[in-house]
Design an enzyme around this catalytic site. Structure first.
Site, PDB file in Angstrom:
ATOM      1  N   GLU A   1       0.835  -1.208   0.000  1.00 51.95           N
ATOM      2  CA  GLU A   1       0.000   0.000   0.000  1.00 51.95           C
ATOM      3  C   GLU A   1       0.874   1.265   0.000  1.00 51.95           C
ATOM      4  O   GLU A   1       0.627   2.205  -0.740  1.00 51.95           O
ATOM      5  CB  GLU A   1      -0.927  -0.005   1.216  1.00 51.95           C
ATOM      6  CG  GLU A   1      -1.741   1.268   1.380  1.00 51.95           C
ATOM      7  CD  GLU A   1      -2.009   1.594   2.838  1.00 51.95           C
ATOM      8  OE1 GLU A   1      -1.766   2.748   3.249  1.00 51.95           O
ATOM      9  OE2 GLU A   1      -2.462   0.692   3.575  1.00 51.95           O
TER      10      GLU A   1
ATOM     11  N   GLU B   1       6.192   3.150  11.890  1.00 46.48           N
ATOM     12  CA  GLU B   1       4.747   3.175  12.144  1.00 46.48           C
ATOM     13  C   GLU B   1       4.381   2.138  13.196  1.00 46.48           C
ATOM     14  O   GLU B   1       3.592   2.399  14.102  1.00 46.48           O
ATOM     15  CB  GLU B   1       3.994   2.913  10.845  1.00 46.48           C
ATOM     16  CG  GLU B   1       2.485   3.012  10.967  1.00 46.48           C
ATOM     17  CD  GLU B   1       1.765   2.800   9.640  1.00 46.48           C
ATOM     18  OE1 GLU B   1       0.590   2.394   9.667  1.00 46.48           O
ATOM     19  OE2 GLU B   1       2.388   3.037   8.582  1.00 46.48           O
TER      20      GLU B   1
END
Length: 443
Positions: free
Chosen positions: A69, A146
């Site tokens: 993604e 992240e």
């Protein structure tokens, strides 16, 4: 004021359950197209949903769906790295992407007359991504950071990972969407390309366009930009390992010195929304609110937070928007001086009392009206509608299921709620977790 609120609820209750203007068709290459008309503003939401998520990843490559993604915003044969989002922004729009267990989706919200440009760019990156080793190194570091921020730095997130892994011991729902850290660290260019080449194909994608558009115009654009992409002939059937029957409760105590408030959670395997059979899922929506919604009206809230002051917090939630079995979860944070074992015993008693009693029909009607109002208000959000249809279609539901859902919710009875509660709230198919800062708190 109370009369005004009551009148508003009466109006909502009287409104018909109007379905959206939805048109759907399938291109020759297998790509599904869904058009949701909303002509109130000259705005369009353009979404491409891939029927591939973290639960479909190869064993040992967890996180590759989310990794890809990120990589889709790199260069293609027509666009420089970062040019996609820059072009959307320069045209007054916004864009983003997200990954779940069952899907990966990309979207833009922009003026309706910019739809051809969005289709041109999105269709281009479906097949023409130009990844480099530098891209891999850069974005791998991004997703690891992240994970550090959202998971490693949060004891609650780390605890949830362990509880979910215990719940799903065979199904890939037990693997976090972002991936296990040790596997994320080894994701390679080849991992990304293999996943991309196989699954980013029109016959594995759904185009959802919502807003100020005409279906025939969208059809022509879809044929022009997406219809020319060849189907993936080797796309595998979407078959996943399923959970065997869970025959005993699983228990975990998670200890982390950063925990400021000890709490307990319990998660039960629960049926998901299925095509043509959404009744149990709808009853579970009511159960979550009746059991652990508002602390002033829910069974757990009244019993634990007010009647006995055993807890400072209680909640229940149902996660049924999945392709396979979902979960029904309960959480309780004990009051000061109350042990986790005492809080759990009080929680179990409150659940038992709920199952043994009749449901307050007035409370059922109040929830029914609130859900109807929520469904009506949802029609005002074009992006939300596009999201609702795309998510449902990647999880095995149909357009009819999406449009039937508001009425299915309205048809739930108190008997339905108690029946599904007795079926789902089974300790033998549950994971009970305690989260504490030190071992001595686990008592």
């Amino acid at each position: 004021m109370r009369r005004l609120i009551a009148s508003a609820f009466a109006i909502f209750a009287a409104l018909p359950a109007l379905a959206e203007e939805v048109t759907s068709y399938t291109l020759d290459n297998g790509m599904d197209v869904v058009v949701i008309e909303d002509h109130r503003a000259p705005v369009v939401v353009h979404m491409v949903w891939y029927k591939i998520g973290s639960a479909d990843e190869p064993v040992g490559a967890s996180g590759v769906a989310h990794f890809l993604e990120h990589l889709l915003f790199k260069a293609t044969d027509q666009l420089e790295s970062g040019e996609f989002s820059a072009t959307v922004s320069a045209n007054g729009g916004s864009d983003n992407a997200f990954t779940g267990h069952d899907y990966t989706a990309y979207y833009q919200r922009i003026a309706a007359d910019r739809l051809p440009l969005m289709m041109q760019m999105e269709s281009n990156r479906m097949n023409n991504l130009m990844l480099t080793e530098d891209d891999i190194t850069t974005e791998r570091n991004v997703i690891l950071e992240e994970r550090n921020q959202r998971t490693e730095n949060s004891p609650g997130a780390l605890a949830r990972e362990q509880f979910v892994a215990a719940q799903y011991q065979n199904h890939r729902y037990g693997v976090p969407v972002i991936g296990w850290k040790h596997e994320m660290e080894t994701l390679s260019l080849q991992d990304a390309l293999d996943f991309y080449d196989l699954y980013y194909s029109p016959n594995n994608a759904i185009l959802v366009v919502a807003g100020d558009v005409q279906p025939d115009e969208v059809a022509a654009l879809a044929e022009q930009y997406y219809g020319v992409i060849p189907a993936e002939e080797n796309l595998p059937e979407r078959i996943r390992p399923q959970e065997p029957p869970q025959r005993a409760e699983r228990r975990i105590t998670y200890t982390d010195p950063r925990v400021s408030q000890p709490y307990l959670s319990r998660s039960y395997l629960a049926p998901e929304r299925d095509a043509g059979a959404q009744e149990e899922a709808a009853a579970l929506v009511y159960l979550a609110d009746l059991l652990g919604g508002s602390p002033f009206t829910s069974a757990l809230g009244k019993a634990l937070q007010f009647d006995t002051q055993t807890a400072v917090y209680s909640s229940a939630g149902y996660s049924g928007s999945k392709l396979d079995d979902g979960t029904f979860s309960i959480s309780v944070a004990p009051s000061e001086g109350v042990s986790l074992s005492e809080a759990e015993a009080a929680m179990d008693q409150a659940i038992a009392d709920f199952l043994a009693a009749d449901i307050d029909l007035a409370q059922m009607e109040s929830l029914r009206t609130q859900l109807r109002a929520s469904e009506i208000y949802a029609k005002d959000n074009v992006e939300g509608l596009a999201n609702r249809y795309g998510r449902a279609l990647t999880q095995g539901l149909t357009i009819k299921d999406v449009q039937d859902w508001p009425q299915v919710l309205q048809d739930v009875t108190a008997d339905d709620v108690l029946a599904v509660a007795k079926k789902v709230l089974n300790r033998n198919q549950a994971v009970t977790g305690w989260v504490v800062s030190a071992a001595e708190e686990a008592r």
